[in-house]
Design a protein around this motif. Structure first.
Motif, PDB file in Angstrom:
ATOM      1  N   ASP A 187       0.824  -1.212   0.000  1.00 49.63           N
ATOM      2  CA  ASP A 187       0.000   0.000   0.000  1.00 49.63           C
ATOM      3  C   ASP A 187       0.858   1.262   0.000  1.00 49.63           C
ATOM      4  O   ASP A 187       0.535   2.251  -0.671  1.00 49.63           O
ATOM      5  CB  ASP A 187      -0.942   0.005   1.204  1.00 49.63           C
ATOM      6  CG  ASP A 187      -2.057  -1.018   1.077  1.00 49.63           C
ATOM      7  OD1 ASP A 187      -2.275  -1.517  -0.056  1.00 49.63           O
ATOM      8  OD2 ASP A 187      -2.710  -1.327   2.099  1.00 49.63           O
ATOM      9  N   GLU A 188       1.959   1.227   0.769  1.00 55.43           N
ATOM     10  CA  GLU A 188       2.850   2.392   0.810  1.00 55.43           C
ATOM     11  C   GLU A 188       3.575   2.559  -0.514  1.00 55.43           C
ATOM     12  O   GLU A 188       3.775   3.693  -0.994  1.00 55.43           O
ATOM     13  CB  GLU A 188       3.852   2.262   1.948  1.00 55.43           C
ATOM     14  CG  GLU A 188       4.665   3.521   2.211  1.00 55.43           C
ATOM     15  CD  GLU A 188       3.792   4.693   2.638  1.00 55.43           C
ATOM     16  OE1 GLU A 188       4.127   5.839   2.295  1.00 55.43           O
ATOM     17  OE2 GLU A 188       2.757   4.462   3.325  1.00 55.43           O
ATOM     18  N   LEU A 189       3.974   1.450  -1.124  1.00 56.58           N
ATOM     19  CA  LEU A 189       4.633   1.529  -2.425  1.00 56.58           C
ATOM     20  C   LEU A 189       3.687   2.147  -3.462  1.00 56.58           C
ATOM     21  O   LEU A 189       4.105   2.962  -4.295  1.00 56.58           O
ATOM     22  CB  LEU A 189       5.082   0.137  -2.873  1.00 56.58           C
ATOM     23  CG  LEU A 189       5.788   0.060  -4.228  1.00 56.58           C
ATOM     24  CD1 LEU A 189       7.026   0.950  -4.250  1.00 56.58           C
ATOM     25  CD2 LEU A 189       6.157  -1.384  -4.555  1.00 56.58           C
ATOM     26  N   ARG A 190       2.424   1.762  -3.393  1.00 53.18           N
ATOM     27  CA  ARG A 190       1.446   2.346  -4.313  1.00 53.18           C
ATOM     28  C   ARG A 190       1.333   3.859  -4.094  1.00 53.18           C
ATOM     29  O   ARG A 190       1.276   4.635  -5.052  1.00 53.18           O
ATOM     30  CB  ARG A 190       0.082   1.679  -4.121  1.00 53.18           C
ATOM     31  CG  ARG A 190      -1.004   2.203  -5.064  1.00 53.18           C
ATOM     32  CD  ARG A 190      -2.315   1.482  -4.827  1.00 53.18           C
ATOM     33  NE  ARG A 190      -2.195   0.062  -5.117  1.00 53.18           N
ATOM     34  CZ  ARG A 190      -2.314  -0.448  -6.339  1.00 53.18           C
ATOM     35  NH1 ARG A 190      -2.531   0.356  -7.368  1.00 53.18           N
ATOM     36  NH2 ARG A 190      -2.201  -1.755  -6.521  1.00 53.18           N
ATOM     37  N   ARG A 191       1.320   4.276  -2.828  1.00 53.41           N
ATOM     38  CA  ARG A 191       1.230   5.708  -2.535  1.00 53.41           C
ATOM     39  C   ARG A 191       2.467   6.450  -3.024  1.00 53.41           C
ATOM     40  O   ARG A 191       2.371   7.569  -3.558  1.00 53.41           O
ATOM     41  CB  ARG A 191       1.023   5.923  -1.028  1.00 53.41           C
ATOM     42  CG  ARG A 191      -0.400   5.600  -0.561  1.00 53.41           C
ATOM     43  CD  ARG A 191      -0.626   6.073   0.871  1.00 53.41           C
ATOM     44  NE  ARG A 191       0.089   5.232   1.833  1.00 53.41           N
ATOM     45  CZ  ARG A 191      -0.442   4.179   2.429  1.00 53.41           C
ATOM     46  NH1 ARG A 191      -1.694   3.812   2.141  1.00 53.41           N
ATOM     47  NH2 ARG A 191       0.252   3.465   3.294  1.00 53.41           N
ATOM     48  N   ILE A 192       3.639   5.833  -2.841  1.00 50.69           N
ATOM     49  CA  ILE A 192       4.872   6.454  -3.341  1.00 50.69           C
ATOM     50  C   ILE A 192       4.791   6.639  -4.850  1.00 50.69           C
ATOM     51  O   ILE A 192       5.090   7.726  -5.384  1.00 50.69           O
ATOM     52  CB  ILE A 192       6.103   5.601  -2.963  1.00 50.69           C
ATOM     53  CG1 ILE A 192       6.341   5.619  -1.457  1.00 50.69           C
ATOM     54  CG2 ILE A 192       7.354   6.106  -3.706  1.00 50.69           C
ATOM     55  CD1 ILE A 192       7.425   4.647  -1.006  1.00 50.69           C
ATOM     56  N   HIS A 193       4.383   5.588  -5.533  1.00 52.02           N
ATOM     57  CA  HIS A 193       4.317   5.658  -6.995  1.00 52.02           C
ATOM     58  C   HIS A 193       3.270   6.673  -7.447  1.00 52.02           C
ATOM     59  O   HIS A 193       3.460   7.371  -8.459  1.00 52.02           O
ATOM     60  CB  HIS A 193       4.024   4.276  -7.564  1.00 52.02           C
ATOM     61  CG  HIS A 193       4.103   4.216  -9.064  1.00 52.02           C
ATOM     62  ND1 HIS A 193       5.167   4.732  -9.765  1.00 52.02           N
ATOM     63  CD2 HIS A 193       3.235   3.728  -9.994  1.00 52.02           C
ATOM     64  CE1 HIS A 193       4.971   4.549 -11.061  1.00 52.02           C
ATOM     65  NE2 HIS A 193       3.803   3.957 -11.223  1.00 52.02           N
ATOM     66  N   ASP A 194       2.186   6.796  -6.709  1.00 54.06           N
ATOM     67  CA  ASP A 194       1.170   7.802  -7.035  1.00 54.06           C
ATOM     68  C   ASP A 194       1.741   9.214  -6.930  1.00 54.06           C
ATOM     69  O   ASP A 194       1.445  10.078  -7.771  1.00 54.06           O
ATOM     70  CB  ASP A 194      -0.040   7.659  -6.113  1.00 54.06           C
ATOM     71  CG  ASP A 194      -0.915   6.452  -6.444  1.00 54.06           C
ATOM     72  OD1 ASP A 194      -0.757   5.900  -7.552  1.00 54.06           O
ATOM     73  OD2 ASP A 194      -1.732   6.059  -5.587  1.00 54.06           O
ATOM     74  N   VAL A 195       2.556   9.450  -5.881  1.00 51.81           N
ATOM     75  CA  VAL A 195       3.194  10.758  -5.721  1.00 51.81           C
ATOM     76  C   VAL A 195       4.127  11.035  -6.901  1.00 51.81           C
ATOM     77  O   VAL A 195       4.118  12.130  -7.485  1.00 51.81           O
ATOM     78  CB  VAL A 195       3.974  10.825  -4.389  1.00 51.81           C
ATOM     79  CG1 VAL A 195       4.859  12.076  -4.340  1.00 51.81           C
ATOM     80  CG2 VAL A 195       3.023  10.808  -3.210  1.00 51.81           C
ATOM     81  N   VAL A 196       4.935  10.043  -7.253  1.00 50.73           N
ATOM     82  CA  VAL A 196       5.884  10.202  -8.359  1.00 50.73           C
ATOM     83  C   VAL A 196       5.131  10.396  -9.674  1.00 50.73           C
ATOM     84  O   VAL A 196       5.465  11.280 -10.483  1.00 50.73           O
ATOM     85  CB  VAL A 196       6.814   8.974  -8.435  1.00 50.73           C
ATOM     86  CG1 VAL A 196       7.717   9.062  -9.661  1.00 50.73           C
ATOM     87  CG2 VAL A 196       7.648   8.852  -7.169  1.00 50.73           C
ATOM     88  N   ARG A 197       4.132   9.581  -9.889  1.00 50.51           N
ATOM     89  CA  ARG A 197       3.348   9.649 -11.137  1.00 50.51           C
ATOM     90  C   ARG A 197       2.680  11.008 -11.291  1.00 50.51           C
ATOM     91  O   ARG A 197       2.662  11.582 -12.397  1.00 50.51           O
ATOM     92  CB  ARG A 197       2.304   8.532 -11.134  1.00 50.51           C
ATOM     93  CG  ARG A 197       1.393   8.511 -12.351  1.00 50.51           C
ATOM     94  CD  ARG A 197       0.300   7.478 -12.132  1.00 50.51           C
ATOM     95  NE  ARG A 197       0.763   6.120 -12.335  1.00 50.51           N
ATOM     96  CZ  ARG A 197       0.229   5.060 -11.722  1.00 50.51           C
ATOM     97  NH1 ARG A 197      -0.744   5.224 -10.843  1.00 50.51           N
ATOM     98  NH2 ARG A 197       0.681   3.837 -11.983  1.00 50.51           N
ATOM     99  N   ALA A 198       2.142  11.539 -10.199  1.00 47.84           N
ATOM    100  CA  ALA A 198       1.456  12.828 -10.260  1.00 47.84           C
ATOM    101  C   ALA A 198       2.397  13.953 -10.660  1.00 47.84           C
ATOM    102  O   ALA A 198       1.953  14.980 -11.195  1.00 47.84           O
ATOM    103  CB  ALA A 198       0.815  13.133  -8.907  1.00 47.84           C
ATOM    104  N   ARG A 199       3.682  13.773 -10.425  1.00 41.21           N
ATOM    105  CA  ARG A 199       4.669  14.794 -10.763  1.00 41.21           C
ATOM    106  C   ARG A 199       5.390  14.488 -12.062  1.00 41.21           C
ATOM    107  O   ARG A 199       6.376  15.151 -12.411  1.00 41.21           O
ATOM    108  CB  ARG A 199       5.676  14.928  -9.605  1.00 41.21           C
ATOM    109  CG  ARG A 199       5.053  15.583  -8.365  1.00 41.21           C
ATOM    110  CD  ARG A 199       5.836  15.258  -7.107  1.00 41.21           C
ATOM    111  NE  ARG A 199       5.324  15.983  -5.941  1.00 41.21           N
ATOM    112  CZ  ARG A 199       4.193  15.667  -5.312  1.00 41.21           C
ATOM    113  NH1 ARG A 199       3.458  14.629  -5.732  1.00 41.21           N
ATOM    114  NH2 ARG A 199       3.788  16.371  -4.259  1.00 41.21           N
TER     115      ARG A 199
END
Length: 247
Positions: A187-199
């Motif tokens: 779940d945390e990895l998904r959140r990290i990737h979401d942050v990166v993807r959004a930028r």
């Protein structure tokens, strides 16, 4: 001969010096009732399974030693795709798979292909020393973010968001990590990737120890998150093929 400034920035890989010293000590106690037990580098003390050894010998005997396609043998890439489907239940088509001369080569090629001069890559501290050198070799800058035991010595989505700056290109993660052995919760990895993807950033994740993760909660590949990330895996650890140099 003068070496490049880029090469001068690369620090020695001290673990290999430790390994050489350990080998020297091992020779001194060889054949005694107190043999050396190696805990210094990620390498099993046994080799590839018999079927793999037989296939290699057969390939040599049949002369199958010519150049291979730049992306790797088509049949091998297809079998790797099938392995991901069987083990992790994820669809990773062969077109997304590149076979390299070891995982280190894969990491370096990925950095050279995706990082421009001056780009900053966020990484946890502690992390595998060579990974930041791959970034440096691509003229990028590794930004080490201190982590704690409570954070499993891994980056969090919050820390990635806080550290993101104008020059940030993305993150370079490892799960399970060397040297800490910890994994990132899915779940945390998904959140990290979401942050990166959004930028519009880049997520690279070193998963070479994934096959040795025995907790179902953590033994999942990041490739399940989509096609917009790079995962590095290897034959060396899980398949006992360190010297075969396949990544």
């Amino acid at each position: 001969m003068q070496v490049s400034k880029r090469a001068q920035r690369i620090e020695p890989f001290y673990v290999m010096e430790v390994a050489k010293a350990a080998q020297a000590l091992a020779r001194e106690v060889a054949g005694t009732n107190e043999p050396m037990i190696f805990l210094n580098i990620g390498e099993p003390d046994f080799t590839a399974p018999p079927l793999v050894q037989q296939a290699a010998a057969q390939a040599v005997a049949q002369g199958n030693t010519q150049y291979t396609p730049a992306l790797g043998l088509d049949a091998l890439r297809e079998r790797i795709s099938q392995w991901y489907a069987q083990r992790f239940g994820v669809d990773v088509p062969a077109r997304r798979i590149v076979v390299t001369a070891g995982a280190s080569a894969a990491l370096q090629l990925a950095c050279l292909a995706l990082i421009d001069s001056g780009d900053e890559i966020l990484m946890p501290d502690p992390s595998y020393p060579c990974n930041r050198h791959f970034v440096s070799a691509a003229d990028g800058k590794a930004v080490l973010i201190p982590t704690t035991a409570a954070e499993r010595f891994q980056l969090s989505a919050d820390k990635v968001a806080q550290a993101w700056g104008e020059k940030t290109r993305g993150v370079l993660l490892a799960s399970p990590s060397n040297p800490t052995g910890t994994s990132i919760a899915p779940d945390e990895l998904r959140r990290i990737h979401d942050v990166v993807r959004a930028r519009g950033g880049l997520t690279i994740i070193d998963e070479i120890y994934l096959g040795l993760s025995y907790d179902p909660a953590y033994s999942q590949t990041a490739l399940a998150l989509g096609e917009d990330l790079v995962s590095i895996n290897s034959f060396s650890k899980y398949f006992n093929m360190t010297g075969w140099r396949l990544g």
